[in-house]
Structures are given as C-alpha cells and as structure tokens.
Design a protein around this motif. Structure first.
Motif, short mmCIF file in Angstrom:
data_model
loop_
_atom_site.label_atom_id
_atom_site.label_comp_id
_atom_site.label_asym_id
_atom_site.label_seq_id
_atom_site.Cartn_x
_atom_site.Cartn_y
_atom_site.Cartn_z
N ARG A 161 0.87 -1.35 0.12
CA ARG A 161 -0.07 -0.04 -0.11
C ARG A 161 0.98 1.22 -0.04
N THR A 162 0.51 2.25 -0.66
CA THR A 162 1.29 3.37 -0.64
C THR A 162 0.47 4.48 0.06
N TRP A 163 1.09 5.40 0.66
CA TRP A 163 0.60 6.53 1.35
C TRP A 163 1.78 7.67 1.20
N GLY A 164 1.22 8.79 0.20
CA GLY A 164 2.19 9.61 -0.11
C GLY A 164 3.62 9.14 -0.49
N GLN A 165 4.70 9.44 0.20
CA GLN A 165 6.08 8.63 -0.11
C GLN A 165 6.18 7.71 1.10
N GLU A 166 5.32 6.72 1.40
CA GLU A 166 5.54 5.69 2.30
C GLU A 166 4.91 4.56 1.44
N VAL A 167 5.75 3.47 1.66
CA VAL A 167 5.16 2.08 1.41
C VAL A 167 4.86 1.37 2.74
N TYR A 168 3.87 0.68 2.84
CA TYR A 168 3.73 -0.16 3.91
C TYR A 168 2.59 -1.09 3.52
N PHE A 169 2.97 -2.14 4.35
CA PHE A 169 2.20 -3.68 4.03
C PHE A 169 2.10 -4.46 5.54
N ASP A 170 0.75 -5.38 5.45
CA ASP A 170 0.51 -6.11 6.37
C ASP A 170 1.75 -7.17 6.81
N THR A 171 1.89 -7.52 7.78
CA THR A 171 3.10 -8.59 7.92
C THR A 171 2.28 -9.78 8.73
N GLY A 172 1.16 -9.77 9.29
CA GLY A 172 0.61 -10.98 10.13
C GLY A 172 1.10 -11.06 11.52
N VAL A 173 1.90 -9.97 11.82
CA VAL A 173 2.65 -9.98 13.05
C VAL A 173 1.92 -8.84 14.09
N SER A 174 1.57 -9.11 15.23
CA SER A 174 0.79 -8.16 16.31
C SER A 174 1.70 -8.15 17.16
N VAL A 175 2.17 -6.70 17.50
CA VAL A 175 2.85 -6.45 18.55
C VAL A 175 2.52 -5.28 19.30
N SER A 176 3.42 -4.82 20.37
CA SER A 176 2.81 -3.46 21.38
C SER A 176 3.72 -2.36 20.74
N ARG A 177 3.41 -1.24 21.11
CA ARG A 177 4.17 -0.12 20.67
C ARG A 177 5.21 -0.13 21.70
#
Length: 130
Positions: free
Chosen positions: A42-58
């Motif tokens: 997925r793109t958002w401005g000049q960022e690429v992101y994608f789901d990892t299937g990993v769930s962690v805390s901040r």
C-alpha cells in the motif's frame, strides 16, 4: 542458536528490491519468526506499508517523525512502514508516519528505490543469510 545481530532482510516487489538491517528489538524478533512472508503493498504519499501478520505492542522508543529509509513497524496496522519522503500529514519535507511506530532499523540502500512500488504490488520479505 541465537539470531545474528543485526537481522538483515530483503524486501522485493515486481520492479525491484531493497535490503535492510534491523536492530535487535522485541518487534524485529517477532518479525523474524514470521519470515518469509508475502504481502500486498500500500502507498501513502512517499511511504510504502504492508501487512505482516505480526501483532506487537508499541515500544517505548516509538516515533512518529523519522528519517527517510527508516524501517518502522506500525502497531496500529500490524504493518511494516517504509517512508522515503513526505506523507500526506508531513510538515515540510519530513517523514511523518500515521502514528508513533516502533523503529526497527534502516534500509541499506537508497530509500528512493521505494518510489517504484505501486499500490497493490505483491511484496516478499525474507531473511538475508549472513
């Protein structure tokens, strides 16, 4: 056997690939256990992101504004976030993520290579052996 530090990964898409070195953090350890995996870019401005299937805390060092080429983990979306320039909420030319993200490491090469990723591209993330 311990995970070698730093963990190195390759992120590939149809038009190219980048490698990254990840610090030894709880999030990168969780991500390492999920490798290899395939996702959808997925793109958002000049960022690429994608789901990892990993769930962690901040994590405590989570940041919202990062340098281009930072490998970040967006805990709100269980996604890797790879900014290479301004996003829709950036001020001036900063890389501002959607919310504070866990910082995992840095790309080894020019973050501008991410500009060839198209929304919907298949993305493969795998461990690079030393």
């Amino acid at each position: 056997m311990q995970t070698p530090t730093p963990l190195r990964i390759r992120i590939s898409w149809p038009a190219g690939h980048v490698t990254a070195s990840l610090d030894d953090t709880p999030t990168s350890q969780a991500l390492a256990k999920a490798l290899p995996f395939v996702s959808t870019a997925r793109t958002w401005g000049q960022e690429v992101y994608f789901d990892t299937g990993v769930s962690v805390s901040r994590e405590t060092g989570a940041r919202e504004v990062v340098e281009p080429g930072t490998v970040a983990f967006w805990t709100d979306g269980d996604a890797l976030a790879l900014p290479y320039g301004p996003t829709p909420i950036s001020q001036d030319d900063e890389c501002r993520l959607a919310s504070p993200c866990n910082v995992l490491g840095r790309l080894d090469s020019d973050p501008g290579l991410l500009a060839t990723v198209r929304d919907g591209d298949p993305v493969r993330v795998e461990r690079l052996e030393a």
